[in-house]
Motif scaffolding. Structure first.
Motif, PDB file in Angstrom:
ATOM      1  N   ASN A 247      21.244  18.827  11.482  1.00  0.00           N
ATOM      2  CA  ASN A 247      22.268  19.328  10.561  1.00  0.00           C
ATOM      3  C   ASN A 247      21.742  19.418   9.140  1.00  0.00           C
ATOM      4  N   LEU A 248      20.863  18.508   8.776  1.00  0.00           N
ATOM      5  CA  LEU A 248      20.329  18.501   7.420  1.00  0.00           C
ATOM      6  C   LEU A 248      19.510  19.753   7.143  1.00  0.00           C
ATOM      7  N   LEU A 249      18.704  20.179   8.124  1.00  0.00           N
ATOM      8  CA  LEU A 249      17.865  21.356   7.930  1.00  0.00           C
ATOM      9  C   LEU A 249      18.615  22.666   8.140  1.00  0.00           C
ATOM     10  N   SER A 250      19.817  22.586   8.710  1.00  0.00           N
ATOM     11  CA  SER A 250      20.579  23.817   8.954  1.00  0.00           C
ATOM     12  C   SER A 250      21.310  24.304   7.703  1.00  0.00           C
ATOM     13  N   LYS A 251      21.365  23.484   6.652  1.00  0.00           N
ATOM     14  CA  LYS A 251      22.054  23.857   5.422  1.00  0.00           C
ATOM     15  C   LYS A 251      21.039  23.992   4.291  1.00  0.00           C
ATOM     16  N   GLU A 252      21.479  24.622   3.218  1.00  0.00           N
ATOM     17  CA  GLU A 252      20.624  24.766   2.045  1.00  0.00           C
ATOM     18  C   GLU A 252      20.482  23.428   1.327  1.00  0.00           C
ATOM     19  N   ILE A 253      19.246  23.074   0.991  1.00  0.00           N
ATOM     20  CA  ILE A 253      18.943  21.808   0.327  1.00  0.00           C
ATOM     21  C   ILE A 253      18.392  22.108  -1.060  1.00  0.00           C
ATOM     22  N   THR A 254      18.954  21.460  -2.055  1.00  0.00           N
ATOM     23  CA  THR A 254      18.459  21.579  -3.434  1.00  0.00           C
ATOM     24  C   THR A 254      17.767  20.283  -3.803  1.00  0.00           C
ATOM     25  N   ASN A 255      16.487  20.379  -4.158  1.00  0.00           N
ATOM     26  CA  ASN A 255      15.700  19.204  -4.527  1.00  0.00           C
ATOM     27  C   ASN A 255      15.567  19.174  -6.053  1.00  0.00           C
ATOM     28  N   TYR A 256      16.057  18.092  -6.648  1.00  0.00           N
ATOM     29  CA  TYR A 256      16.019  17.957  -8.103  1.00  0.00           C
ATOM     30  C   TYR A 256      14.781  17.213  -8.603  1.00  0.00           C
ATOM     31  N   ALA A 257      13.865  16.895  -7.697  1.00  0.00           N
ATOM     32  CA  ALA A 257      12.739  16.039  -8.086  1.00  0.00           C
ATOM     33  C   ALA A 257      11.689  16.786  -8.894  1.00  0.00           C
ATOM     34  N   HIS A 258      11.551  18.078  -8.685  1.00  0.00           N
ATOM     35  CA  HIS A 258      10.465  18.821  -9.316  1.00  0.00           C
ATOM     36  C   HIS A 258      10.982  19.782 -10.391  1.00  0.00           C
ATOM     37  N   LEU A 259      12.074  19.389 -11.059  1.00  0.00           N
ATOM     38  CA  LEU A 259      12.595  20.196 -12.152  1.00  0.00           C
ATOM     39  C   LEU A 259      11.849  19.819 -13.427  1.00  0.00           C
ATOM     40  N   HIS A 260      10.921  20.671 -13.861  1.00  0.00           N
ATOM     41  CA  HIS A 260      10.203  20.406 -15.100  1.00  0.00           C
ATOM     42  C   HIS A 260      11.090  20.680 -16.319  1.00  0.00           C
ATOM     43  N   ARG A 261      12.132  21.438 -16.112  1.00  0.00           N
ATOM     44  CA  ARG A 261      13.106  21.695 -17.170  1.00  0.00           C
ATOM     45  C   ARG A 261      14.490  21.762 -16.541  1.00  0.00           C
ATOM     46  N   ARG A 262      15.478  21.350 -17.324  1.00  0.00           N
ATOM     47  CA  ARG A 262      16.864  21.418 -16.856  1.00  0.00           C
ATOM     48  C   ARG A 262      17.683  22.186 -17.887  1.00  0.00           C
ATOM     49  N   ARG A 263      18.484  23.117 -17.413  1.00  0.00           N
ATOM     50  CA  ARG A 263      19.277  23.960 -18.308  1.00  0.00           C
ATOM     51  C   ARG A 263      20.650  23.341 -18.522  1.00  0.00           C
ATOM     52  N   VAL A 264      21.050  23.308 -19.786  1.00  0.00           N
ATOM     53  CA  VAL A 264      22.341  22.750 -20.174  1.00  0.00           C
ATOM     54  C   VAL A 264      23.193  23.880 -20.757  1.00  0.00           C
ATOM     55  N   THR A 265      24.458  23.899 -20.392  1.00  0.00           N
ATOM     56  CA  THR A 265      25.389  24.942 -20.855  1.00  0.00           C
ATOM     57  C   THR A 265      26.585  24.298 -21.552  1.00  0.00           C
ATOM     58  N   PHE A 266      26.904  24.826 -22.707  1.00  0.00           N
ATOM     59  CA  PHE A 266      28.097  24.401 -23.447  1.00  0.00           C
ATOM     60  C   PHE A 266      29.017  25.601 -23.631  1.00  0.00           C
ATOM     61  N   LEU A 267      30.314  25.385 -23.569  1.00  0.00           N
ATOM     62  CA  LEU A 267      31.317  26.405 -23.883  1.00  0.00           C
ATOM     63  C   LEU A 267      32.128  25.913 -25.075  1.00  0.00           C
ATOM     64  N   LEU A 268      32.008  26.619 -26.195  1.00  0.00           N
ATOM     65  CA  LEU A 268      32.669  26.227 -27.445  1.00  0.00           C
ATOM     66  C   LEU A 268      33.887  27.110 -27.677  1.00  0.00           C
ATOM     67  N   ASN A 269      35.034  26.487 -27.932  1.00  0.00           N
ATOM     68  CA  ASN A 269      36.294  27.199 -28.175  1.00  0.00           C
ATOM     69  C   ASN A 269      36.586  27.185 -29.672  1.00  0.00           C
ATOM     70  N   ILE A 270      36.520  28.362 -30.286  1.00  0.00           N
ATOM     71  CA  ILE A 270      36.717  28.511 -31.729  1.00  0.00           C
ATOM     72  C   ILE A 270      38.069  29.183 -31.975  1.00  0.00           C
ATOM     73  N   VAL A 271      38.761  28.773 -33.051  1.00  0.00           N
ATOM     74  CA  VAL A 271      40.094  29.308 -33.331  1.00  0.00           C
ATOM     75  C   VAL A 271      40.003  30.785 -33.712  1.00  0.00           C
ATOM     76  N   TYR A 272      41.092  31.503 -33.459  1.00  0.00           N
ATOM     77  CA  TYR A 272      41.155  32.930 -33.770  1.00  0.00           C
ATOM     78  C   TYR A 272      41.146  33.191 -35.278  1.00  0.00           C
ATOM     79  N   GLN A 273      41.493  32.199 -36.094  1.00  0.00           N
ATOM     80  CA  GLN A 273      41.560  32.402 -37.532  1.00  0.00           C
ATOM     81  C   GLN A 273      40.177  32.431 -38.183  1.00  0.00           C
ATOM     82  N   THR A 274      39.102  32.262 -37.374  1.00  0.00           N
ATOM     83  CA  THR A 274      37.746  32.277 -37.928  1.00  0.00           C
ATOM     84  C   THR A 274      37.390  33.685 -38.390  1.00  0.00           C
TER      85      THR A 274
END
Length: 385
Positions: A247-274
Protein backbone atom coordinates in the motif's frame (compact mmCIF):
# COMPACT_ATOMS: atom_id res chain seq x y z
CA UNK A 1 4.30 -64.13 -31.99
CA UNK A 2 7.86 -62.72 -32.03
CA UNK A 3 10.22 -64.01 -29.36
CA UNK A 4 10.77 -61.79 -26.36
CA UNK A 5 13.93 -59.71 -26.38
CA UNK A 6 16.60 -60.97 -23.99
CA UNK A 7 16.96 -58.98 -20.80
CA UNK A 8 20.26 -57.11 -20.36
CA UNK A 9 22.68 -58.70 -17.93
CA UNK A 10 24.41 -56.12 -15.68
CA UNK A 11 27.28 -58.50 -14.97
CA UNK A 12 28.03 -58.92 -18.65
CA UNK A 13 27.91 -55.14 -19.16
CA UNK A 14 30.32 -54.66 -16.27
CA UNK A 15 32.63 -57.35 -17.63
CA UNK A 16 32.57 -55.74 -21.06
CA UNK A 17 33.38 -52.34 -19.59
CA UNK A 18 36.25 -53.80 -17.60
CA UNK A 19 37.74 -55.62 -20.58
CA UNK A 20 37.49 -52.47 -22.71
CA UNK A 21 39.19 -50.42 -20.02
CA UNK A 22 42.03 -52.93 -19.63
CA UNK A 23 42.56 -53.06 -23.39
CA UNK A 24 42.57 -49.28 -23.56
CA UNK A 25 45.21 -49.02 -20.81
CA UNK A 26 47.42 -51.68 -22.47
CA UNK A 27 47.35 -49.98 -25.87
CA UNK A 28 47.47 -46.33 -24.80
CA UNK A 29 49.54 -46.36 -21.63
CA UNK A 30 51.91 -43.70 -22.98
CA UNK A 31 49.13 -41.31 -23.95
CA UNK A 32 47.47 -41.96 -20.58
CA UNK A 33 50.69 -41.13 -18.74
CA UNK A 34 51.16 -37.92 -20.70
CA UNK A 35 47.51 -36.97 -20.11
CA UNK A 36 47.85 -37.61 -16.36
CA UNK A 37 50.98 -35.44 -16.22
CA UNK A 38 49.33 -32.67 -18.20
CA UNK A 39 46.26 -32.90 -16.02
CA UNK A 40 48.35 -32.52 -12.87
CA UNK A 41 50.10 -29.49 -14.34
CA UNK A 42 46.74 -27.92 -15.29
CA UNK A 43 45.31 -28.63 -11.84
CA UNK A 44 48.40 -27.12 -10.20
CA UNK A 45 48.18 -23.97 -12.36
CA UNK A 46 44.44 -23.55 -11.68
CA UNK A 47 45.00 -23.98 -7.93
CA UNK A 48 47.88 -21.50 -8.02
CA UNK A 49 45.74 -18.99 -9.91
CA UNK A 50 42.89 -19.42 -7.41
CA UNK A 51 45.25 -18.89 -4.46
CA UNK A 52 46.82 -15.79 -6.03
CA UNK A 53 43.46 -14.22 -6.90
CA UNK A 54 42.08 -15.02 -3.45
CA UNK A 55 45.02 -13.33 -1.69
CA UNK A 56 44.70 -10.24 -3.87
CA UNK A 57 40.98 -10.00 -3.19
CA UNK A 58 41.35 -10.52 0.57
CA UNK A 59 44.12 -7.91 0.82
CA UNK A 60 41.87 -5.19 -0.63
CA UNK A 61 40.50 -2.75 1.99
CA UNK A 62 36.82 -2.53 2.83
CA UNK A 63 33.99 -4.98 3.33
CA UNK A 64 31.26 -5.83 0.83
CA UNK A 65 33.18 -4.12 -1.97
CA UNK A 66 33.29 -5.58 -5.46
CA UNK A 67 36.77 -6.92 -4.76
CA UNK A 68 35.51 -8.57 -1.58
CA UNK A 69 32.65 -10.18 -3.52
CA UNK A 70 35.11 -11.52 -6.11
CA UNK A 71 37.21 -12.94 -3.29
CA UNK A 72 34.21 -14.74 -1.82
CA UNK A 73 33.36 -16.19 -5.22
CA UNK A 74 36.92 -17.45 -5.68
CA UNK A 75 36.92 -18.88 -2.15
CA UNK A 76 33.83 -20.95 -3.01
CA UNK A 77 35.61 -22.56 -5.98
CA UNK A 78 36.02 -26.24 -5.06
CA UNK A 79 39.25 -28.15 -5.62
CA UNK A 80 37.18 -31.08 -6.91
CA UNK A 81 35.85 -28.89 -9.70
CA UNK A 82 39.37 -27.85 -10.67
CA UNK A 83 40.42 -31.51 -10.83
CA UNK A 84 37.41 -32.44 -12.98
CA UNK A 85 38.12 -29.52 -15.33
CA UNK A 86 41.73 -30.67 -15.69
CA UNK A 87 40.63 -34.25 -16.44
CA UNK A 88 38.13 -33.04 -19.04
CA UNK A 89 40.77 -30.94 -20.79
CA UNK A 90 43.21 -33.88 -21.22
CA UNK A 91 40.69 -36.70 -21.66
CA UNK A 92 40.59 -36.45 -25.44
CA UNK A 93 44.37 -36.90 -25.80
CA UNK A 94 44.29 -40.37 -24.16
CA UNK A 95 41.65 -41.72 -26.58
CA UNK A 96 39.47 -43.33 -23.86
CA UNK A 97 36.58 -45.67 -24.68
CA UNK A 98 33.26 -44.04 -25.44
CA UNK A 99 31.75 -45.07 -22.13
CA UNK A 100 34.64 -43.57 -20.14
CA UNK A 101 34.56 -40.36 -22.17
CA UNK A 102 30.79 -40.13 -21.69
CA UNK A 103 31.23 -40.63 -17.94
CA UNK A 104 33.87 -37.91 -17.78
CA UNK A 105 31.61 -35.57 -19.75
CA UNK A 106 28.67 -36.32 -17.46
CA UNK A 107 30.65 -35.69 -14.27
CA UNK A 108 32.15 -32.54 -15.80
CA UNK A 109 28.68 -31.18 -16.62
CA UNK A 110 27.37 -31.81 -13.10
CA UNK A 111 30.43 -30.22 -11.47
CA UNK A 112 30.45 -27.13 -13.67
CA UNK A 113 26.70 -26.51 -13.36
CA UNK A 114 26.73 -26.86 -9.58
CA UNK A 115 29.82 -24.66 -9.31
CA UNK A 116 28.17 -22.03 -11.51
CA UNK A 117 25.12 -22.09 -9.21
CA UNK A 118 27.38 -21.55 -6.18
CA UNK A 119 29.17 -18.67 -7.91
CA UNK A 120 25.86 -17.05 -8.90
CA UNK A 121 24.55 -17.39 -5.34
CA UNK A 122 27.63 -15.72 -3.85
CA UNK A 123 27.51 -12.89 -6.39
CA UNK A 124 23.82 -12.13 -5.82
CA UNK A 125 24.06 -12.37 -2.03
CA UNK A 126 27.24 -10.29 -2.05
CA UNK A 127 25.57 -7.52 -4.05
CA UNK A 128 22.55 -7.57 -1.71
CA UNK A 129 24.79 -7.35 1.35
CA UNK A 130 26.73 -4.53 -0.25
CA UNK A 131 23.49 -2.63 -0.82
CA UNK A 132 22.45 -3.26 2.78
CA UNK A 133 25.82 -2.05 4.08
CA UNK A 134 25.64 1.17 2.01
CA UNK A 135 22.26 2.09 3.45
CA UNK A 136 22.91 0.67 6.94
CA UNK A 137 19.65 -1.25 6.50
CA UNK A 138 18.93 -3.42 9.51
CA UNK A 139 15.87 -4.98 7.89
CA UNK A 140 17.80 -6.35 4.94
CA UNK A 141 20.58 -7.59 7.23
CA UNK A 142 18.08 -9.49 9.38
CA UNK A 143 16.37 -10.93 6.30
CA UNK A 144 19.56 -12.29 4.74
CA UNK A 145 18.77 -15.79 6.03
CA UNK A 146 15.49 -16.12 4.15
CA UNK A 147 16.90 -14.30 1.12
CA UNK A 148 19.86 -16.70 0.98
CA UNK A 149 17.46 -19.66 1.22
CA UNK A 150 15.21 -18.38 -1.59
CA UNK A 151 18.17 -17.64 -3.86
CA UNK A 152 19.74 -21.04 -3.19
CA UNK A 153 16.51 -22.90 -3.90
CA UNK A 154 15.96 -21.00 -7.15
CA UNK A 155 19.53 -21.38 -8.46
CA UNK A 156 19.94 -25.04 -7.56
CA UNK A 157 16.52 -25.84 -9.02
CA UNK A 158 17.71 -24.32 -12.31
CA UNK A 159 20.98 -26.25 -12.00
CA UNK A 160 19.07 -29.50 -11.45
CA UNK A 161 16.96 -28.91 -14.55
CA UNK A 162 20.07 -28.19 -16.64
CA UNK A 163 21.73 -31.41 -15.41
CA UNK A 164 18.65 -33.51 -16.17
CA UNK A 165 18.40 -31.96 -19.61
CA UNK A 166 22.05 -32.90 -20.35
CA UNK A 167 21.31 -36.44 -19.21
CA UNK A 168 18.67 -36.71 -21.91
CA UNK A 169 15.68 -36.45 -19.59
CA UNK A 170 12.65 -34.62 -20.99
CA UNK A 171 12.30 -31.74 -18.54
CA UNK A 172 9.32 -30.11 -20.25
CA UNK A 173 6.84 -31.72 -17.89
CA UNK A 174 9.05 -30.96 -14.89
CA UNK A 175 9.32 -27.29 -15.83
CA UNK A 176 5.57 -27.10 -16.39
CA UNK A 177 4.94 -28.75 -13.02
CA UNK A 178 7.27 -26.37 -11.25
CA UNK A 179 5.58 -23.45 -12.97
CA UNK A 180 2.11 -24.58 -11.92
CA UNK A 181 3.33 -25.22 -8.38
CA UNK A 182 4.93 -21.79 -8.26
CA UNK A 183 1.71 -20.15 -9.44
CA UNK A 184 -0.29 -22.02 -6.79
CA UNK A 185 2.11 -21.02 -4.03
CA UNK A 186 2.18 -17.43 -5.30
CA UNK A 187 -1.63 -17.19 -5.28
CA UNK A 188 -1.84 -18.73 -1.81
CA UNK A 189 0.72 -16.33 -0.36
CA UNK A 190 0.05 -13.39 -2.65
CA UNK A 191 -0.13 -10.81 0.13
CA UNK A 192 3.03 -12.01 1.85
CA UNK A 193 5.11 -12.12 -1.33
CA UNK A 194 3.68 -8.80 -2.49
CA UNK A 195 4.79 -7.07 0.72
CA UNK A 196 8.14 -8.90 0.64
CA UNK A 197 8.99 -7.75 -2.87
CA UNK A 198 7.70 -4.28 -2.05
CA UNK A 199 10.09 -4.23 0.92
CA UNK A 200 12.99 -5.24 -1.32
CA UNK A 201 11.93 -2.52 -3.76
CA UNK A 202 12.04 0.07 -0.95
CA UNK A 203 15.43 -1.21 0.22
CA UNK A 204 17.06 -1.19 -3.20
CA UNK A 205 15.32 1.79 -4.83
CA UNK A 206 15.47 3.84 -1.61
CA UNK A 207 12.57 6.26 -2.05
CA UNK A 208 13.08 6.98 1.65
CA UNK A 209 15.20 5.79 4.57
CA UNK A 210 14.80 5.37 8.30
CA UNK A 211 14.78 8.75 10.01
CA UNK A 212 13.54 10.72 7.01
CA UNK A 213 10.35 12.78 7.00
CA UNK A 214 7.87 11.77 4.31
CA UNK A 215 4.29 12.42 3.29
CA UNK A 216 2.17 9.41 2.34
CA UNK A 217 -1.29 10.03 0.95
CA UNK A 218 -2.84 12.27 3.63
CA UNK A 219 -0.41 11.32 6.41
CA UNK A 220 2.96 12.83 7.28
CA UNK A 221 5.63 11.63 9.67
CA UNK A 222 9.11 10.23 10.22
CA UNK A 223 10.08 6.71 9.10
CA UNK A 224 11.07 4.62 12.13
CA UNK A 225 11.38 1.12 10.68
CA UNK A 226 11.22 -0.63 7.31
CA UNK A 227 10.15 -4.24 7.80
CA UNK A 228 9.65 -7.13 5.43
CA UNK A 229 5.87 -6.71 5.50
CA UNK A 230 5.18 -3.20 6.78
CA UNK A 231 6.77 0.19 7.42
CA UNK A 232 6.38 2.11 10.68
CA UNK A 233 5.89 5.89 10.43
CA UNK A 234 5.67 8.20 13.44
CA UNK A 235 3.14 10.89 12.60
CA UNK A 236 3.49 14.55 13.47
CA UNK A 237 0.89 14.13 16.24
CA UNK A 238 2.80 11.21 17.76
CA UNK A 239 0.74 8.27 16.51
CA UNK A 240 2.54 5.22 15.10
CA UNK A 241 1.29 4.45 11.58
CA UNK A 242 1.86 0.85 10.43
CA UNK A 243 1.44 0.69 6.65
CA UNK A 244 1.92 -2.40 4.49
CA UNK A 245 4.73 -1.99 1.99
CA UNK A 246 2.45 -2.75 -0.95
CA UNK A 247 0.00 0.00 0.00
CA UNK A 248 2.87 2.36 0.73
CA UNK A 249 4.30 2.05 -2.78
CA UNK A 250 0.88 2.25 -4.44
CA UNK A 251 0.47 5.92 -3.43
CA UNK A 252 2.49 9.03 -4.13
CA UNK A 253 5.26 9.58 -1.57
CA UNK A 254 6.80 12.98 -0.85
CA UNK A 255 10.25 12.85 0.72
CA UNK A 256 11.25 16.00 2.60
CA UNK A 257 14.77 14.82 3.40
CA UNK A 258 16.52 16.18 0.32
CA UNK A 259 14.97 19.65 0.16
CA UNK A 260 17.95 21.98 -0.25
CA UNK A 261 15.49 24.87 -0.22
CA UNK A 262 11.99 25.30 1.12
CA UNK A 263 9.50 27.81 -0.28
CA UNK A 264 7.47 29.94 2.11
CA UNK A 265 4.28 31.76 1.09
CA UNK A 266 2.61 34.66 2.87
CA UNK A 267 -0.77 36.24 2.04
CA UNK A 268 -1.01 39.86 3.23
CA UNK A 269 -4.42 41.56 3.54
CA UNK A 270 -4.17 45.33 3.05
CA UNK A 271 -7.07 47.76 3.60
CA UNK A 272 -8.84 49.28 0.61
CA UNK A 273 -8.05 52.80 1.87
CA UNK A 274 -4.37 52.33 0.90
CA UNK A 275 -3.28 54.78 -1.77
CA UNK A 276 -2.13 53.54 -5.21
CA UNK A 277 1.40 54.87 -4.58
CA UNK A 278 1.70 52.81 -1.43
CA UNK A 279 0.34 49.73 -3.22
CA UNK A 280 2.98 50.10 -5.93
CA UNK A 281 5.73 50.42 -3.33
CA UNK A 282 4.64 47.40 -1.27
CA UNK A 283 6.37 44.62 -3.35
CA UNK A 284 9.68 46.45 -3.12
CA UNK A 285 9.28 46.91 0.62
CA UNK A 286 8.63 43.18 1.08
CA UNK A 287 11.64 42.32 -1.08
CA UNK A 288 13.87 44.45 1.14
CA UNK A 289 12.75 42.60 4.26
CA UNK A 290 13.38 39.17 2.72
CA UNK A 291 16.85 40.06 1.47
CA UNK A 292 17.75 41.75 4.75
CA UNK A 293 17.06 38.45 6.50
CA UNK A 294 19.41 36.59 4.11
CA UNK A 295 16.84 34.65 2.10
CA UNK A 296 16.01 34.50 -1.61
CA UNK A 297 13.11 36.69 -2.76
CA UNK A 298 10.96 35.09 -5.47
CA UNK A 299 8.08 37.49 -6.13
CA UNK A 300 5.37 39.62 -4.59
CA UNK A 301 2.23 40.89 -6.28
CA UNK A 302 -1.40 41.83 -5.85
CA UNK A 303 -3.33 38.63 -6.44
CA UNK A 304 -6.99 39.43 -5.81
CA UNK A 305 -9.58 41.88 -4.55
CA UNK A 306 -11.19 40.26 -1.55
CA UNK A 307 -14.39 41.34 0.16
CA UNK A 308 -12.57 43.26 2.88
CA UNK A 309 -8.98 43.61 1.64
CA UNK A 310 -6.46 43.87 -1.15
CA UNK A 311 -4.52 40.59 -1.05
CA UNK A 312 -0.77 40.57 -1.74
CA UNK A 313 1.19 37.34 -2.12
CA UNK A 314 4.82 37.02 -0.99
CA UNK A 315 7.03 34.06 -1.97
CA UNK A 316 10.61 33.48 -0.81
CA UNK A 317 13.00 30.52 -0.40
CA UNK A 318 14.89 29.44 2.71
CA UNK A 319 18.05 27.43 1.96
CA UNK A 320 17.90 24.79 4.67
CA UNK A 321 16.93 21.13 4.98
CA UNK A 322 16.05 21.57 8.67
CA UNK A 323 12.37 22.36 9.03
CA UNK A 324 12.96 23.99 12.43
CA UNK A 325 15.25 26.54 10.78
CA UNK A 326 12.62 27.15 8.10
CA UNK A 327 10.00 27.77 10.77
CA UNK A 328 12.29 30.21 12.58
CA UNK A 329 13.00 32.05 9.30
CA UNK A 330 9.29 32.31 8.52
CA UNK A 331 8.61 33.80 11.95
CA UNK A 332 11.48 36.27 11.57
CA UNK A 333 10.24 37.45 8.17
CA UNK A 334 6.69 37.83 9.48
CA UNK A 335 7.83 40.05 12.35
CA UNK A 336 9.99 42.12 10.00
CA UNK A 337 7.01 42.67 7.70
CA UNK A 338 4.76 43.77 10.57
CA UNK A 339 7.37 46.27 11.75
CA UNK A 340 8.14 47.63 8.27
CA UNK A 341 4.50 48.02 7.23
CA UNK A 342 3.63 49.72 10.49
CA UNK A 343 6.45 52.25 10.06
CA UNK A 344 5.45 52.91 6.42
CA UNK A 345 1.81 53.58 7.35
CA UNK A 346 0.21 50.40 5.95
CA UNK A 347 -2.76 48.88 7.72
CA UNK A 348 -3.79 45.22 7.76
CA UNK A 349 -7.40 44.55 6.92
CA UNK A 350 -9.77 42.49 8.97
CA UNK A 351 -13.23 41.21 7.98
CA UNK A 352 -15.70 44.12 7.98
CA UNK A 353 -19.16 44.64 6.55
CA UNK A 354 -21.16 47.84 5.95
CA UNK A 355 -24.96 47.66 5.79
CA UNK A 356 -27.08 50.20 3.88
CA UNK A 357 -30.84 50.41 4.40
CA UNK A 358 -33.53 52.14 2.40
CA UNK A 359 -37.10 53.25 2.94
CA UNK A 360 -39.94 51.74 0.93
CA UNK A 361 -39.72 54.61 -1.49
CA UNK A 362 -36.01 53.94 -2.06
CA UNK A 363 -34.71 56.76 0.04
CA UNK A 364 -31.47 55.77 1.78
CA UNK A 365 -31.81 55.61 5.54
CA UNK A 366 -28.79 56.07 7.71
CA UNK A 367 -28.17 53.12 10.10
CA UNK A 368 -27.73 55.60 12.96
CA UNK A 369 -29.51 58.74 14.09
CA UNK A 370 -28.54 61.93 12.41
CA UNK A 371 -26.81 64.55 14.49
CA UNK A 372 -29.20 67.39 15.46
CA UNK A 373 -28.71 70.54 13.50
CA UNK A 374 -27.58 73.54 15.49
CA UNK A 375 -30.39 76.01 16.26
CA UNK A 376 -30.13 79.53 14.86
CA UNK A 377 -31.50 82.63 16.57
CA UNK A 378 -34.70 84.05 14.97
CA UNK A 379 -34.14 87.11 12.89
CA UNK A 380 -35.35 90.37 14.53
CA UNK A 381 -37.58 92.65 12.52
CA UNK A 382 -36.88 96.33 12.60
CA UNK A 383 -39.54 98.53 14.28
CA UNK A 384 -40.80 101.40 12.22
CA UNK A 385 -39.47 104.62 13.49
Amino acid sequence: MPPAAPRPNPLEDLRYWWDSSVAWVNHHWLQIGIAVGAGLVIYFLLSLLRTFALKRAQSAPGQFTLTDIVGRVIHKTKSTVLAIVAIRLVAGYANPPAIILATIQFVFTIAVVLQAAIWAREIVIGLIQRRAAEGHNETLTNAMGIIRLLISVALFAIAGIVILDNMGVNVTGLVAGLGIGGIAIGLAAQGIFSDLFASLSIIFDRPFRVGQAIKYDNSSGTVERIGLKSTHIRSINGELLVISNTNLLSKEITNYAHLHRRRVTFLLNIVYQTSPEMLRALPGLLEEQVKAAGHEFIRSSLVTFSASSLDFELLFDVFSEDFDQVTAARTDIAIRIVEALGEAGYEFAYPTQTTFTAAPDGTMIMPYAESPKPKTAPARTAKPG
